[in-house]
Design a protein around this motif. Structure first.
Motif, PDB file in Angstrom:
ATOM      1  N   GLN A   1      -9.648  -1.975  -6.656  1.00  0.00           N
ATOM      2  CA  GLN A   1      -8.390  -3.046  -6.334  1.00  0.00           C
ATOM      3  C   GLN A   1      -8.649  -4.235  -6.443  1.00  0.00           C
ATOM      4  OE1 GLN A   1      -7.450  -0.870  -2.686  1.00  0.00           O
ATOM      5  NE2 GLN A   1      -6.103   0.657  -3.560  1.00  0.00           N
ATOM      6  N   TYR A   2      -9.528  -4.832  -5.685  1.00  0.00           N
ATOM      7  CA  TYR A   2     -10.112  -6.058  -5.781  1.00  0.00           C
ATOM      8  C   TYR A   2     -10.170  -6.544  -7.187  1.00  0.00           C
ATOM      9  CZ  TYR A   2     -13.713  -9.580  -6.344  1.00  0.00           C
ATOM     10  OH  TYR A   2     -14.298 -10.986  -6.559  1.00  0.00           O
TER      11      TYR A   2
ATOM     12  N   PHE B   1      -0.120  -0.202  -5.606  1.00  0.00           N
ATOM     13  CA  PHE B   1      -1.303  -0.319  -6.674  1.00  0.00           C
ATOM     14  C   PHE B   1      -0.886   0.705  -7.683  1.00  0.00           C
ATOM     15  CE2 PHE B   1      -3.712  -2.949  -3.553  1.00  0.00           C
ATOM     16  CZ  PHE B   1      -4.269  -3.850  -4.313  1.00  0.00           C
TER      17      PHE B   1
ATOM     18  N   ALA C   1     -12.209   1.367   1.528  1.00  0.00           N
ATOM     19  CA  ALA C   1     -11.871  -0.105   1.673  1.00  0.00           C
ATOM     20  C   ALA C   1     -13.125  -0.741   2.340  1.00  0.00           C
ATOM     21  CB  ALA C   1     -10.869  -0.016   2.871  1.00  0.00           C
TER      22      ALA C   1
ATOM     23  N   THR D   1      -8.286  -3.089   0.939  1.00  0.00           N
ATOM     24  CA  THR D   1      -8.416  -3.013  -0.384  1.00  0.00           C
ATOM     25  C   THR D   1      -9.959  -2.400  -0.914  1.00  0.00           C
ATOM     26  OG1 THR D   1      -8.848  -5.301  -0.742  1.00  0.00           O
ATOM     27  CG2 THR D   1      -6.558  -4.348  -1.249  1.00  0.00           C
ATOM     28  N   ASN D   2     -10.107  -1.621  -1.765  1.00  0.00           N
ATOM     29  CA  ASN D   2     -11.563  -1.461  -2.038  1.00  0.00           C
ATOM     30  C   ASN D   2     -11.865  -2.339  -3.274  1.00  0.00           C
ATOM     31  OD1 ASN D   2     -10.336  -0.156  -4.508  1.00  0.00           O
ATOM     32  ND2 ASN D   2     -10.095   1.832  -3.383  1.00  0.00           N
TER      33      ASN D   2
ATOM     34  N   TYR E   1      -4.547  -6.678   2.515  1.00  0.00           N
ATOM     35  CA  TYR E   1      -5.751  -7.122   1.709  1.00  0.00           C
ATOM     36  C   TYR E   1      -6.966  -6.429   2.322  1.00  0.00           C
ATOM     37  CZ  TYR E   1      -8.646  -9.433  -1.673  1.00  0.00           C
ATOM     38  OH  TYR E   1      -9.438  -9.569  -2.665  1.00  0.00           O
TER      39      TYR E   1
ATOM     40  N   VAL F   1      -0.629  -9.751  -2.291  1.00  0.00           N
ATOM     41  CA  VAL F   1      -0.992  -8.554  -1.853  1.00  0.00           C
ATOM     42  C   VAL F   1      -1.058  -8.459  -0.359  1.00  0.00           C
ATOM     43  CG1 VAL F   1      -3.222  -6.853  -2.158  1.00  0.00           C
ATOM     44  CG2 VAL F   1      -2.889  -8.720  -4.138  1.00  0.00           C
TER      45      VAL F   1
ATOM     46  N   ASN G   1     -14.022  -7.812   1.231  1.00  0.00           N
ATOM     47  CA  ASN G   1     -12.717  -8.579   0.274  1.00  0.00           C
ATOM     48  C   ASN G   1     -12.206  -9.664   1.117  1.00  0.00           C
ATOM     49  OD1 ASN G   1     -13.622  -6.734  -1.657  1.00  0.00           O
ATOM     50  ND2 ASN G   1     -11.753  -5.285  -1.472  1.00  0.00           N
TER      51      ASN G   1
ATOM     52  N   PHE H   1       0.725  -1.120   0.034  1.00  0.00           N
ATOM     53  CA  PHE H   1      -0.098   0.060   0.121  1.00  0.00           C
ATOM     54  C   PHE H   1       1.003   1.338  -0.125  1.00  0.00           C
ATOM     55  CE2 PHE H   1      -3.896  -2.275   0.275  1.00  0.00           C
ATOM     56  CZ  PHE H   1      -4.854  -1.412   0.001  1.00  0.00           C
TER      57      PHE H   1
END
Length: 544
Positions: free
Chosen positions: A234-235, A93, A264, A230-231, A227, A224, A268, A65
């Protein structure tokens, strides 16, 4: 070297860490508790894949990140695998997407030289759009619009979809129109903001399946970190890349998700095994950082979380000291207790550097800073500014100083156009030159701005500022207002809070800070009787 011989290189790791390292094929969720060595697992997993010759170094993608985390991961990989470690894709990312878009962005209408807009660029563009749409920024601030646009992009929501969702909500409809124009102007300028870099990479993959196929073939192993933060976009990005080989390993902790405000979604990580069929779940529960008493307390607190996969941290470390809780009646009592605890510890052989003070909000640092300073305890604020070094506090103190002494050119120059009054730097420079030539203060000059040709165009704005300061000086000299009340008059008549809301990042935090300064002033006055208060008012403006 045989597989069993290779695996002997990882005997220094605990059982679950080794299990995570050796589980190279298929989707894998590593639930890594705090202090459980997740970075060690990532580094050793990559080393094991390379030592086992399962792929080439450039076929591994490790996403983190932050640039700092990516740099540290790459360094540790290079140390573990001197040959080939530098060829691994270890990046954030955004930098991963930028690398892809620089090569293939032309497929979706961008050149390889596209510009990335930062916060200031975004604000300027939105402000121009608000003028174009005749939207009053006081009603709909630029910061609010940018925040809503960012949330929409996190969900991969287009301006058209936002407008449709707005229905009869005029505010949301206005944001959607600004969003649409914002995207149009970005495209015309061959520019993207940081959210676009992710959205446009997903768009590129959707529109150009041959590009997606190229990267799916390249990245045989995808990892990753963090995790849980992640939003949706990103997923979607990592899911698309992992479709061919299915070797996606995500490391996270559902109990450490802190970025919901940035889009986020904990879903996920909670639904990983439903999304990636046949996924393994490995829990890293052995903690190397804390004592058992601290872990017991943490486990008790975390067990109350409703949306979690579940794990229990444990350690081979000692039981450790028991956690002590101290309740204070006021923040000043709390700060004094902290200072006394540190002094007592140092007197018994500890060092000042053995202590750390954590606080929840920036405004809370003020009382602690004062107590430490009064006690002669050396300290530094990490991750922020000292209370009196913060921009909004310096502005407020400068106002009080100018009211006390309007001929203080340095403080006056600081606040003459804060909040903005259309008094530019050139005007202030002209006033300073005139004042220097006459041997007068800037305030004396701008009180008579009509008399100087260089100031005539800004004379009305300068006079309005002078009237504001004169009015506050008159209020102070009347004796009808305490210092705290005078301070509130400054906030009210300058409309400073609205300025923070419309012009500054983190306005709520900044407003908390100026409210804390108000509390400081009240406490100062309470510490003196009426006579001492009169003597101390001027010095308070210098030191509160």
């Amino acid at each position: 070297m045989t597989q069993s011989e290779i695996q002997k290189n990882f005997q220094h790791m605990n059982t679950m860490q080794r299990k995570a390292v050796f589980a190279t094929e298929g989707p894998l969720l590593i639930l890594a508790g705090a202090g459980s060595g997740k970075t060690t697992v990532l580094v050793n997993r990559i080393a094991y894949i390379l030592q086992s010759q399962l792929c080439k170094p450039w076929q591994i993608l490790a996403i983190t990140f932050t640039n700092k985390a990516a740099g540290e991961l790459k360094e540790r990989i290079c140390n573990a695998v001197p040959e080939g470690g530098a060829d691994i894709w270890a990046a954030t990312f955004h930098s991963t997407c930028a690398r892809i878009l620089r090569l293939y962005g032309d497929r979706i209408g961008y050149t390889s030289h596209f510009t990335v807009y930062g916060t200031d660029d975004q604000k300027k563009l939105i402000k121009d759009i608000l003028k174009q749409l005749h939207i009053d920024e006081k009603i709909l601030p630029a910061k609010t619009i940018l925040s809503e646009i960012s949330k929409a992009k996190d969900k991969m929501q287009t301006p058209e979809e936002m407008l449709k969702e707005a229905n009869f909500d005029s505010r949301k409809a206005s944001i959607a129109k600004a969003y649409e124009l914002y995207q149009s102007k970005l495209k015309t300028a061959d520019a993207m903001d940081f959210d676009d870099m992710l959205c446009n990479t997903v768009l590129l993959f959707e529109k150009c399946p041959e590009v997606l196929e190229y990267y799916q073939n390249q990245f045989k192993y995808i990892m990753v970190d963090e995790y849980q933060d992640t939003n949706k976009v990103q997923y979607r990005f990592v899911s698309m890349l992992a479709e061919k080989y299915g070797n996606i390993c995500v490391v996270g902790d559902d109990d450490q998700s802190i970025y919901k405000f940035r889009g986020a979604t904990i879903e996920n990580i909670l639904s990983f095994e439903n999304t990636f069929k046949g996924a393994q779940i490995i829990r890293l529960e052995q903690n190397y950082r804390s004592t058992q008493n601290i872990l017991n307390a943490a486990n008790e607190v975390i067990s109350n979380n409703t949306m979690r996969k579940g794990k229990t941290l444990w350690t081979e470390n000692s039981e450790g000291d028991k956690i002590e809780v101290h309740t204070s009646e006021t923040e000043r009592d709390e700060a004094s207790f902290i200072a006394k605890t540190i002094l007592d510890g140092v007197a018994n052989g500890r060092k000042f550097s053995d202590y750390a003070v954590l606080y929840r909000m920036n405004a809370q640092s003020n009382a602690v800073e004062q107590a430490l300073s009064r006690s002669g305890i050396p300290h530094r604020v990490i991750g922020g500014h000292r209370f009196y070094d913060r921009e909004e506090i310096r502005d407020m103190v400068a106002y009080l100083q100018v009211i006390n002494n309007p001929h203080d050119d340095v403080r006056l120059s600081r606040i003459i156009n804060v909040p903005k009054r259309s008094i530019g730097a050139t005007t202030v420079s002209h006033a300073a030159e005139i004042a220097s030539g006459l041997g007068e203060s800037i305030y004396t000059v701008i009180k008579d701005a009509d008399s100087y040709p260089q100031l005539s165009r800004a004379a009305s704005k300068l006079k309005a500022f002078v009237n504001l300061i004169d009015g506050l000086i008159e209020a102070e000299q009347s004796g009808d207002y305490s210092l705290a009340e005078l301070y509130n008059l400054v906030i009210e008549h300058t409309n400073y809070e609205n300025y923070l809301k419309t012009e500054k990042d983190n306005p709520d935090v900044r407003i908390e800070n100026i409210e804390e300064l108000s509390s400081n002033i009240i406490k100062f006055e309470e510490d003196y009787d009426d006579e001492a208060s009169q003597i101390g008012r001027a010095s308070c403006r210098e030191t509160v």
